[in-house]
Design an enzyme around this catalytic site. Structure first.
Site, PDB file in Angstrom:
ATOM      1  N   SER A  20       0.814  -1.214   0.000  1.00  0.00           N
ATOM      2  CA  SER A  20       0.000   0.000   0.000  1.00  0.00           C
ATOM      3  C   SER A  20       0.852   1.270   0.000  1.00  0.00           C
ATOM      4  O   SER A  20       0.610   2.192  -0.779  1.00  0.00           O
ATOM      5  CB  SER A  20      -0.923  -0.001   1.220  1.00  0.00           C
ATOM      6  OG  SER A  20      -1.793  -1.113   1.179  1.00  0.00           O
ATOM      7  N   GLY A  21       1.845   1.331   0.885  1.00  0.00           N
ATOM      8  CA  GLY A  21       2.688   2.520   0.954  1.00  0.00           C
ATOM      9  C   GLY A  21       3.591   2.672  -0.246  1.00  0.00           C
ATOM     10  O   GLY A  21       3.751   3.773  -0.792  1.00  0.00           O
TER      11      GLY A  21
ATOM     12  N   THR B  87       0.542  -6.833   1.669  1.00  0.00           N
ATOM     13  CA  THR B  87      -0.209  -7.593   2.662  1.00  0.00           C
ATOM     14  C   THR B  87      -1.696  -7.287   2.599  1.00  0.00           C
ATOM     15  O   THR B  87      -2.528  -8.199   2.614  1.00  0.00           O
ATOM     16  CB  THR B  87       0.324  -7.283   4.077  1.00  0.00           C
ATOM     17  OG1 THR B  87       1.658  -7.791   4.182  1.00  0.00           O
ATOM     18  CG2 THR B  87      -0.533  -7.942   5.143  1.00  0.00           C
ATOM     19  N   CYS B  88      -2.067  -6.027   2.535  1.00  0.00           N
ATOM     20  CA  CYS B  88      -3.481  -5.654   2.601  1.00  0.00           C
ATOM     21  C   CYS B  88      -4.295  -6.323   1.493  1.00  0.00           C
ATOM     22  O   CYS B  88      -5.333  -6.931   1.749  1.00  0.00           O
ATOM     23  CB  CYS B  88      -3.642  -4.136   2.519  1.00  0.00           C
ATOM     24  SG  CYS B  88      -5.356  -3.609   2.596  1.00  0.00           S
TER      25      CYS B  88
ATOM     26  N   CYS C 101      -6.066  -7.306   4.794  1.00  0.00           N
ATOM     27  CA  CYS C 101      -7.350  -6.608   4.960  1.00  0.00           C
ATOM     28  C   CYS C 101      -8.431  -7.066   3.986  1.00  0.00           C
ATOM     29  O   CYS C 101      -9.551  -7.382   4.400  1.00  0.00           O
ATOM     30  CB  CYS C 101      -7.170  -5.105   4.772  1.00  0.00           C
ATOM     31  SG  CYS C 101      -5.603  -4.423   5.316  1.00  0.00           S
TER      32      CYS C 101
ATOM     33  N   LYS D 194      -9.402 -10.946   4.135  1.00  0.00           N
ATOM     34  CA  LYS D 194      -9.939 -11.207   5.481  1.00  0.00           C
ATOM     35  C   LYS D 194     -11.328 -10.604   5.640  1.00  0.00           C
ATOM     36  O   LYS D 194     -12.234 -11.251   6.179  1.00  0.00           O
ATOM     37  CB  LYS D 194      -8.996 -10.634   6.521  1.00  0.00           C
ATOM     38  CG  LYS D 194      -9.457 -10.809   7.958  1.00  0.00           C
ATOM     39  CD  LYS D 194      -8.511 -10.099   8.907  1.00  0.00           C
ATOM     40  CE  LYS D 194      -8.522  -8.606   8.659  1.00  0.00           C
ATOM     41  NZ  LYS D 194      -7.554  -7.883   9.496  1.00  0.00           N
TER      42      LYS D 194
ATOM     43  N   TYR E  75      -5.800  -8.124  17.087  1.00  0.00           N
ATOM     44  CA  TYR E  75      -6.943  -8.031  16.170  1.00  0.00           C
ATOM     45  C   TYR E  75      -6.990  -9.196  15.186  1.00  0.00           C
ATOM     46  O   TYR E  75      -8.072  -9.698  14.857  1.00  0.00           O
ATOM     47  CB  TYR E  75      -6.939  -6.679  15.447  1.00  0.00           C
ATOM     48  CG  TYR E  75      -5.873  -6.502  14.401  1.00  0.00           C
ATOM     49  CD1 TYR E  75      -6.130  -6.758  13.060  1.00  0.00           C
ATOM     50  CD2 TYR E  75      -4.592  -6.056  14.741  1.00  0.00           C
ATOM     51  CE1 TYR E  75      -5.156  -6.594  12.090  1.00  0.00           C
ATOM     52  CE2 TYR E  75      -3.621  -5.880  13.779  1.00  0.00           C
ATOM     53  CZ  TYR E  75      -3.897  -6.151  12.465  1.00  0.00           C
ATOM     54  OH  TYR E  75      -2.922  -5.981  11.505  1.00  0.00           O
TER      55      TYR E  75
ATOM     56  N   GLU F 281     -10.197 -11.644  15.050  1.00  0.00           N
ATOM     57  CA  GLU F 281     -10.964 -11.669  13.805  1.00  0.00           C
ATOM     58  C   GLU F 281     -11.097 -13.086  13.260  1.00  0.00           C
ATOM     59  O   GLU F 281     -12.196 -13.518  12.901  1.00  0.00           O
ATOM     60  CB  GLU F 281     -10.294 -10.746  12.781  1.00  0.00           C
ATOM     61  CG  GLU F 281     -10.482  -9.274  13.108  1.00  0.00           C
ATOM     62  CD  GLU F 281      -9.676  -8.344  12.242  1.00  0.00           C
ATOM     63  OE1 GLU F 281     -10.018  -7.155  12.179  1.00  0.00           O
ATOM     64  OE2 GLU F 281      -8.684  -8.802  11.621  1.00  0.00           O
TER      65      GLU F 281
ATOM     66  N   ARG G 146      -0.399 -15.406  26.152  1.00  0.00           N
ATOM     67  CA  ARG G 146       0.560 -15.494  27.251  1.00  0.00           C
ATOM     68  C   ARG G 146       0.198 -14.577  28.409  1.00  0.00           C
ATOM     69  O   ARG G 146       0.741 -14.715  29.504  1.00  0.00           O
ATOM     70  CB  ARG G 146       1.968 -15.184  26.755  1.00  0.00           C
ATOM     71  CG  ARG G 146       2.127 -13.842  26.091  1.00  0.00           C
ATOM     72  CD  ARG G 146       3.511 -13.685  25.467  1.00  0.00           C
ATOM     73  NE  ARG G 146       3.661 -12.413  24.785  1.00  0.00           N
ATOM     74  CZ  ARG G 146       4.025 -11.288  25.383  1.00  0.00           C
ATOM     75  NH1 ARG G 146       4.273 -11.283  26.680  1.00  0.00           N
ATOM     76  NH2 ARG G 146       4.153 -10.168  24.699  1.00  0.00           N
TER      77      ARG G 146
ATOM     78  N   THR H 181      -2.980  -0.014   7.116  1.00  0.00           N
ATOM     79  CA  THR H 181      -2.882   0.265   5.689  1.00  0.00           C
ATOM     80  C   THR H 181      -3.111   1.739   5.350  1.00  0.00           C
ATOM     81  O   THR H 181      -2.323   2.339   4.591  1.00  0.00           O
ATOM     82  CB  THR H 181      -3.873  -0.614   4.902  1.00  0.00           C
ATOM     83  OG1 THR H 181      -3.457  -1.977   5.029  1.00  0.00           O
ATOM     84  CG2 THR H 181      -3.927  -0.230   3.439  1.00  0.00           C
TER      85      THR H 181
ATOM     86  N   ALA I  16     -10.141  -0.331  13.724  1.00  0.00           N
ATOM     87  CA  ALA I  16     -11.268  -1.246  13.883  1.00  0.00           C
ATOM     88  C   ALA I  16     -10.776  -2.674  14.004  1.00  0.00           C
ATOM     89  O   ALA I  16      -9.692  -3.023  13.514  1.00  0.00           O
ATOM     90  CB  ALA I  16     -12.229  -1.125  12.700  1.00  0.00           C
TER      91      ALA I  16
ATOM     92  N   HIS J 139     -33.240   8.697  13.225  1.00  0.00           N
ATOM     93  CA  HIS J 139     -33.972   7.588  13.854  1.00  0.00           C
ATOM     94  C   HIS J 139     -34.752   6.786  12.820  1.00  0.00           C
ATOM     95  O   HIS J 139     -35.278   7.370  11.871  1.00  0.00           O
ATOM     96  CB  HIS J 139     -34.934   8.167  14.901  1.00  0.00           C
ATOM     97  CG  HIS J 139     -35.705   7.139  15.654  1.00  0.00           C
ATOM     98  ND1 HIS J 139     -35.146   6.367  16.641  1.00  0.00           N
ATOM     99  CD2 HIS J 139     -37.006   6.754  15.546  1.00  0.00           C
ATOM    100  CE1 HIS J 139     -36.063   5.558  17.136  1.00  0.00           C
ATOM    101  NE2 HIS J 139     -37.196   5.764  16.483  1.00  0.00           N
TER     102      HIS J 139
ATOM    103  N   GLU K  77     -27.551   6.840  16.138  1.00  0.00           N
ATOM    104  CA  GLU K  77     -28.174   7.938  16.864  1.00  0.00           C
ATOM    105  C   GLU K  77     -27.792   7.922  18.347  1.00  0.00           C
ATOM    106  O   GLU K  77     -27.886   8.955  19.033  1.00  0.00           O
ATOM    107  CB  GLU K  77     -29.690   7.894  16.740  1.00  0.00           C
ATOM    108  CG  GLU K  77     -30.379   6.734  17.445  1.00  0.00           C
ATOM    109  CD  GLU K  77     -31.896   6.769  17.278  1.00  0.00           C
ATOM    110  OE1 GLU K  77     -32.507   7.815  17.586  1.00  0.00           O
ATOM    111  OE2 GLU K  77     -32.463   5.748  16.843  1.00  0.00           O
TER     112      GLU K  77
END
Length: 449
Positions: A15-16, A42-43, A48, A51, A179, A183, A200, A313, A343, A438, A443
């Protein structure tokens, strides 16, 4: 004419690296990028994107069970094809890989499908033996899964290989509590496996707000995911039947069908030749850089997970963009690492931005915390007792929101918009002045008392 073969040579097309290469070339630089595996990093290839697609697939398990309450006649036993999902996901990865490749090519970036190692401040040697020179070198090789050093570790797999397994195992042991571990624990559980997560310590998702991570632990255990804490690997033995018996400290051995290592990621700098250019690495092998992504060697820069600053990412993309803007675009761009949203695509997902309650109390002293602990409407009708939790942390003096954390359906989607408000320094009073939309879960953000 330049004294070098390239203005910029990028090692790693994740990505970078791809963002830095593409934008630098758009500014007129002569750019090459070396990638020993596949463009996308990787992403796109093993993180990401695939997955999240598995997470979507896993959610259907609960949705199908809930459908009856909404009037749908769904057979009690629905057939699930892991192979079909796996192959569809891998086909999508191929599509995005091709799109990334085309984007680089269309911007005039030369893609070299070989491993490259640094041989000096301005030189790189390719796997074919060819040596090339560049005015600047950008290291964007990311990170790689950490594997425990215990006997039998070769019998386990990592998040690199998990997308290619032939079948869903009946019993899965996942090592780690970050994470990635949580996940995949949710994914495999929804696909019918019995999941045991070992760690551990007795803390999951270190760095996330305690109330939110405790709620995930409670929900996960209620669903049947097993946790073993204060457990360190002592060895893995493979039986004649292919089953794996895992020995660990403080617990009885456990026999499973698959062991997944999710014990963190380490910068992928081994064997990269950075010492030949005097590039300083930290104790974990990360490239140490200043606020302009420059290493201890003035002509060598680094962005993304290889710097081990924030392994996300979108951060790598921003770092790559900022590097290109500064270096070739003449823009004085600096990255702000405050209030980066994050997240966890667990079941249910969680998300947060800003300081946790503990961090805020330590830094500000006096804070005010607002909570909304509720049962989402969909869960009520479905007869599902699972509750969502939203948490807002404010500076008690100014009312400024310094942290926002949540767990519940669509939490990451909701937080993305809310993170803008936190980044902008808005106050609890400004949230209160906003009329609620609503009926929505979001909300709750403007109704907390």
């Amino acid at each position: 004419m330049s004294d070098y073969d390239y203005d910029l040579f990028v090692i790693g097309a994740g990505s970078g690296g791809t963002r830095a290469a593409r934008v630098s070339a758009a500014y007129g630089a002569k750019v090459a990028v070396a990638e020993e595996y596949r463009v996308g990093g990787t992403c796109v290839i093993r993180g990401c994107v695939p997955k999240k697609l598995l997470v979507y697939g896993a959610h259907f398990a609960e949705d199908l069970r809930d459908a009856a309450a909404f009037g749908w006649d769904v057979p009690p036993q629905c057939d699930f094809s892991w192979v079909r999902l796996r192959d569809n996901v891998l086909a999508e990865v191929d599509r995005i890989n091709a799109a990334y490749t085309s984007t680089l090519t269309n911007h005039g970036v030369e893609i070299i499908g070989e491993r490259a190692v640094v041989t000096g401040p301005h030189s790189v040697r390719l796997a074919s033996g060819r040596e090339v020179t560049a005015e600047r070198i950008l290291i964007a090789v990311g990170a790689t899964p950490a594997v425990p050093s215990c006997s039998g570790a070769e019998h386990g797999i990592t998040s690199n290989e998990v997308f290619h397994i032939d079948a869903i195992p009946k019993r899965v042991l996942i090592a780690g509590a970050g994470y990635i571990a949580n996940e995949f624990a949710g994914v495999f559980h929804q696909f019918g496996a019995h999941v045991t997560l070992i760690n551990r310590t007795d803390v999951i998702l270190r760095g996330y707000d305690e109330s939110i991570r405790d709620r995930l632990l409670q929900i996960s255990m209620t669903k049947g995911i097993e946790f073993r804490f204060h457990a360190e690997f002592e060895g893995i033995e493979k039986g004649d039947d292919g089953c794996l018996t895992v020995k660990m400290s403080n617990h009885e051995p456990l026999t499973v069908d698959m062991v997944l290592f999710a014990t963190g990621r380490v910068p992928n700098t081994a064997g990269l030749g950075l010492d030949s250019a005097g590039v300083t690495l930290d104790a974990k092998g990360a490239v140490q850089v200043n606020d302009q992504a420059q290493s201890s060697c003035p002509s060598i820069y680094a962005v993304g997970d290889v710097t081990n600053r924030v392994q996300l990412t979108p951060v790598a993309i921003r770092e790559g963009q900022a590097f290109a803007d500064r270096t070739y675009g003449g823009k004085d761009v600096m990255l702000d690492y405050e209030n980066i949203p994050a997240a966890v695509f667990s079941h249910p997902p969680m998300a947060g931005v800003g300081m946790t309650e503990g961090e805020a109390k330590g830094k500000l002293g006096s804070v005010k915390v607002y909570l909304s602990d509720f049962r989402p409407m969909k869960n009520v009708l479905a007869g599902r007792n699972e509750r969502a939790l939203y948490k807002m942390i404010c500076d008690d003096v100014t009312g400024r929101i310094v942290g926002l954390h949540m767990i519940g359906p669509d939490a990451p989607e909701i937080l993305q918009a809310a993170a803008i408000a936190v980044k902008a320094g808005l106050t609890k009073d400004q949230f209160d002045q906003t009329v609620a939309l609503h009926p929505t879960m979001a909300e709750e953000l403007v109704l907390m008392k």
